[in-house]
Design a protein around this motif. Structure first.
Motif, short mmCIF file in Angstrom:
data_model
loop_
_atom_site.label_atom_id
_atom_site.label_comp_id
_atom_site.label_asym_id
_atom_site.label_seq_id
_atom_site.Cartn_x
_atom_site.Cartn_y
_atom_site.Cartn_z
N ASP A 800 48.10 51.68 29.39
CA ASP A 800 49.15 51.21 28.82
C ASP A 800 50.38 52.00 29.23
N THR A 801 51.56 51.51 29.69
CA THR A 801 52.68 51.86 30.25
C THR A 801 53.53 52.06 28.85
N PRO A 802 53.96 53.36 28.45
CA PRO A 802 54.69 53.43 27.21
C PRO A 802 56.03 52.59 27.51
N GLY A 803 56.27 51.92 26.23
CA GLY A 803 57.57 51.10 26.36
C GLY A 803 57.16 49.77 26.78
N GLY A 804 56.00 49.51 27.30
CA GLY A 804 55.54 47.97 27.63
C GLY A 804 55.35 47.86 29.31
N GLY A 805 54.18 47.35 29.45
CA GLY A 805 53.73 47.41 30.88
C GLY A 805 52.43 47.74 31.22
N LEU A 806 51.95 47.75 32.36
CA LEU A 806 50.73 48.42 32.77
C LEU A 806 50.71 49.34 33.69
N THR A 807 49.93 50.40 33.63
CA THR A 807 49.64 51.51 34.45
C THR A 807 48.41 51.51 35.13
N MET A 808 48.17 51.53 36.58
CA MET A 808 47.15 51.53 37.10
C MET A 808 46.87 53.05 37.59
N VAL A 809 45.75 53.72 37.19
CA VAL A 809 45.45 55.01 37.80
C VAL A 809 44.44 55.23 38.67
N VAL A 810 44.76 55.64 39.90
CA VAL A 810 43.56 55.96 40.86
C VAL A 810 43.44 57.36 40.92
N SER A 811 42.17 57.69 40.67
CA SER A 811 41.58 59.24 40.69
C SER A 811 40.73 59.40 41.79
N LEU A 812 41.04 60.53 42.63
CA LEU A 812 40.09 60.77 43.80
C LEU A 812 39.99 62.14 43.61
N PRO A 813 38.96 62.73 44.27
CA PRO A 813 38.67 64.21 44.16
C PRO A 813 39.49 65.06 45.13
N PHE A 814 39.54 66.22 44.83
CA PHE A 814 40.33 67.02 46.06
C PHE A 814 39.51 67.04 47.52
N ALA A 815 40.02 67.31 48.46
CA ALA A 815 39.53 67.26 49.73
C ALA A 815 38.35 68.38 49.71
#
Length: 831
Positions: A800-815
């Motif tokens: 959830d985006t605070p205040g309304g909306g959607l947040t997409m979170v991409v998580s990738l490992p350190f190189a």
């Protein structure tokens, strides 16, 4: 293979990474090798710790198998090589590890280890408490970190030994701060997140309690094997007996307080489904409420079958190695206790031996109604009291009436004697009633029928009086006996219905797995074991009933009555149904991939029918117009038609590329080129065609292990989706952060958002949640973005985006994480 002795498994269990499991595992391997055992290291992950790596010296290390998956190179344990080598002992680290798919490999390393055990090879392995399936959700609540690699608890419980590797949280944090667990750049983030003191304390408690339960199971097994019936007070186990009466809540809370006085105390509530007097007053609604109260207080609820309540309670308590038994004081009044004899509480106290018995007073004590006991037979007290009353009560009545001679006529005297006979019949049954009738008729004849002071048995009236007394006594006794039988039968039916209701409740609550049903059956009937077999055994102390085609439910340990066998048959029907459901579930699981592919194909055909046709039709129309010789187009019109054709072909090309990439992902043949990638490298290209995007906090973000073109596609798809759902006048925000060895890229929109229950549908192909027209594409963007992210060893999750909306979170490992593990040479640390 059937002649090979199965290998033995030893598990080193730790509360958190860094407590020293791998070190202890390798140390035991060295000690066994020093004693002459043939030991090899199948797989050991030292994480660059010099002390742990030094433990590999002198041990033979089996070279790892190199494998490819989605363009990446990985190393796994070479199971075939270890089996071919056939050592006595194999050291295999990371019990919960997920193997790289492909080439017929098992999905999990614990399945590899089971193969080794089947081959007769002893295995030493290591595991963290967060990887146990039953504790997975608990650990996630504590740490906030989901665990995707788990091991079924039953697999670990089958281990011959489970040894806890323990370390206080303060010591583990000091080891972390000294750089003995993670690289220096990861220490601060780890100490501030997963390795917080509270987290480590909670994980340590989970590990200690799980091992304590494992030790308790081993102790119970030992006591059963050696026939030990006495209580070993290794820890406080409090059993509270519930009758379904209104006093149950008081008893449960009292027992819970007793159990809470010692660390690790257990609370067990037990209800006996039975056919004796205490079946009166049972309320199934009260039992259901009390069961919930027990579970809310951290206890467990049990229902058993037993004709004798006291014996069933004591037997259950001894089986569970209970140290204390909590019962309520009798709800019967004093007169009822005098008439019906010793109650359950007194009997339990006499039978309890070394189990402490608590008799808890409550507001219903001594307030029961005066009802005849519904025991299976008359109690010993009533069998003795009946004949005594048959002799004594008529004598006492004679003495009283003799003092009242002249004030009471003969008719009243006869009725009083008749009432006495009826009372004796209610107490002692037929035999006592006959004794009372003979005594009463003789006393009435001698003391009250003229001539007083002598027997007039030759008088027909005297003989008639004696006959009437005998008939009345026999009739009343027969009615009482029939009432007892009907009451006993009704109570037995109630007990059976109660037991089946409890079983049905367990099934509704999700305990309908076959092992759970077998354990429930064993517990209910007080047997030593319950199992499913193909053929019924023929031996004493064994009860078997059919449980479906070619299957029998077998109980060992006690002989069942005919009524108990009827209940057992109902249990067997449930077990048979569970077996059939399991078979159907397996068949459905085999069919599901075919159905999924069919659904995908159908959705593709429906979507392609419009979404590919639209740009194709627009481009075709523009080209056709340009080729027409009937119309003279101005330069501006020609440029517009060419732009339309170019835009349509570009859109068509993107759709086809998305379809091809999605098909490659599903087929597992997408080629990856993972390398160190920075956001500065991919963001400009990903955002080139999307205006109105604000980028913040992306400076000084470490490089990620990713494929740059694919990461660019992921970001472009996410940003394009966010722009489409963000209202006019507001911008899409792209921001990044680094935490615990991973880079998290967030794409934030201010649109309507998506309900929590519908978020997973976002990532299904051909889904366009929230769209109201058919002009927004195939709906492949998010499905492709998640697939590409997971192919690069990352995750894509919505928030959830605070205040309304959607947040997409991409998580990738350190190189730097993945190259350090890939550069390791298999077998380089061998002997």
């Amino acid at each position: 293979m059937s002649d090979v002795r199965p290998g033995r498994l030893k598990v080193y269990l730790g509360a958190a990474p860094g407590v020293g499991k791998t070190y202890r595992m390798l140390d035991e391997g060295r000690r066994r090798a020093a004693r002459g055992a043939d030991v090899v290291v199948g797989f050991a992950e030292c994480h660059g710790r010099p002390g742990t790596e030094a433990m590999l010296d002198g041990l033979e290390v089996v070279p790892r198998a190199r494998c490819s998956h989605r363009g990446g190179r990985f190393e796994e344990m070479d199971l075939a090589a270890v089996l071919a080598r056939r050592p006595q002992v194999a050291v295999v680290d990371e019990f919960a590890h997920s193997n790289v798919p492909g080439d017929g490999r098992n999905a999990k390393r614990w399945q590899d280890i089971e193969r080794l055990l089947e081959g007769g090879i002893d295995v030493i392995t290591a595991l963290n408490i967060q990887h146990l399936e039953s504790l997975n959700d608990v650990v996630e609540k504590i740490t906030g970190v989901p665990q995707h690699e788990t091991v079924p608890d039953e697999v670990v419980r089958r281990a011959r030994q489970v040894e806890l590797v323990d370390m206080p949280p303060e010591g583990l944090r000091r080891r972390m701060a000294h750089g003995n667990i993670y690289a220096p750049e990861k220490i601060d983030a780890a100490l501030a997140n997963y390795f917080r003191p509270g987290n480590l304390t909670a994980l340590r408690q989970l590990a200690l309690l799980w091992v304590a339960d494992r030790v308790d199971e081993a102790l119970q097994e030992y006591r059963t094997q050696h026939g030990i019936g006495g209580v070993w007070e290794t820890r406080e186990r409090v059993v509270v007996a519930l009758t379904g009466g209104p006093e149950g809540d008081t008893l449960i809370r009292r027992a819970a307080r007793i159990a809470a006085r010692s660390a690790g105390g257990d609370l067990l509530a037990v209800h006996v489904a039975r056919s004796d007097g205490l079946a009166a007053g049972v309320s199934h609604a009260s039992l259901a409420r009390q069961r919930k109260l027990v579970e809310d207080l951290g206890g467990s609820y049990h229902s058993i079958v037993g004709d004798d309540v006291a014996t069933a309670l004591v037997d259950f308590a001894r089986t569970e190695n209970a140290t204390q038994l909590v019962l309520g004081t009798s709800r019967r009044g004093r007169l009822e206790r005098f008439v019906t004899g010793r109650g359950t509480g007194e009997t339990v106290t006499a039978l309890s031996g070394d189990i402490d018995v608590h008799r808890v007073t409550h507001e219903r004590a001594g307030r029961g109604t005066l009802l005849p006991s519904r025991r299976r037979t008359l109690s010993t007290a009533r069998l003795i009291a009946g004949p005594v009353a048959g002799l004594a009560l008529p004598v006492l009545l004679t003495a009283v009436l003799a003092q009242l001679r002249g004030t009471v006529n003969l008719t009243s005297e006869a009725l009083l004697f008749l009432l006495t006979v009826v009372g004796v019949a209610c107490i002692g049954g037929v035999a006592s009633a006959l004794i009372a009738s003979v005594t009463a008729s003789l006393l009435l004849n001698y003391w009250f029928i003229p001539p007083v002071g002598q027997f007039t048995l030759e008088d027909p009236n005297a003989l008639l009086a004696l006959g009437v007394f005998a008939v009345v006594a026999a009739t009343v006794a027969a009615v009482v006996d029939r009432s007892l039988r009907l009451s006993r039968r009704s109570a037995r039916v109630t007990a059976e219905a109660e037991t089946m209701s409890s079983l049905a409740g367990s099934i509704v609550r999700g305990g309908a797995t076959i092992p759970a049903l077998l354990e429930r059956t064993r517990e209910t009937f007080g047997a030593q074991s319950a199992e499913l077999v193909d053929e019924p055994p023929d031996s004493d102390g064994v009860a078997s009933v059919p449980a479906g085609p070619g299957a029998y439910l077998v109980l060992r340990g006690r002989t069942l009555s005919s009524s108990e066998r009827r209940v057992l048959a109902a249990f067997a029907a449930h077990v048979g149904s569970a077996v059939e459901r399991a078979r159907l579930a397996e068949a459905a699981a085999e069919v599901e991939p075919v159905r999924a592919a069919d659904r995908m194909r159908t959705a593709l055909l429906r979507a392609v029918g419009h979404d590919l046709r639209t740009p194709l039709a627009a481009g075709w129309a523009a080209v056709t117009s340009l080729r027409s010789r009937d119309v003279e187009f101005s330069a501006e019109d020609r440029d517009e038609l060419l732009a339309t054709a170019d835009e349509s072909m570009a859109k068509l090309n993107r759709l086809v590329e998305n379809l091809l990439d999605l098909s490659r992902l599903q087929a597992g043949v997408l080629t990856l080129n993972l390398r160190a990638t920075t956001l500065e490298e991919v963001l400009p290209m990903a955002l080139a065609d999307t205006p109105g995007v604000e980028v913040t906090d992306t400076e000084e973000i470490p490089a990620m292990e990713a494929d740059p073109p694919l990461l660019e596609r992921v970001i472009a798809n996410l940003v394009g989706n966010a722009v489409r759902h963000t209202p006019a006048g507001k911008k899409v925000l792209v921001t990044a952060s680094a935490l615990a060895g991973r880079v998290e890229l967030r794409v934030v929109d201010r649109g309507p958002g998506v309900p929590t229950g519908g978020r997973e549908r976002l990532f299904e192909p051909f889904q366009r949640l929230g769209d109201t027209d058919n002009t927004t594409g195939l709906g492949l963007g998010l499905a492709l973005a998640r697939g590409l992210t997971e192919a690069m060893n990352g995750t894509l999750t919505p928030e959830d985006t605070p205040g309304g909306g959607l947040t997409m979170v991409v998580s990738l490992p350190f190189a730097e994480q993945i190259p350090s593990t890939r550069s390791r040479t298999p077998g380089a640390r061998g002997a």
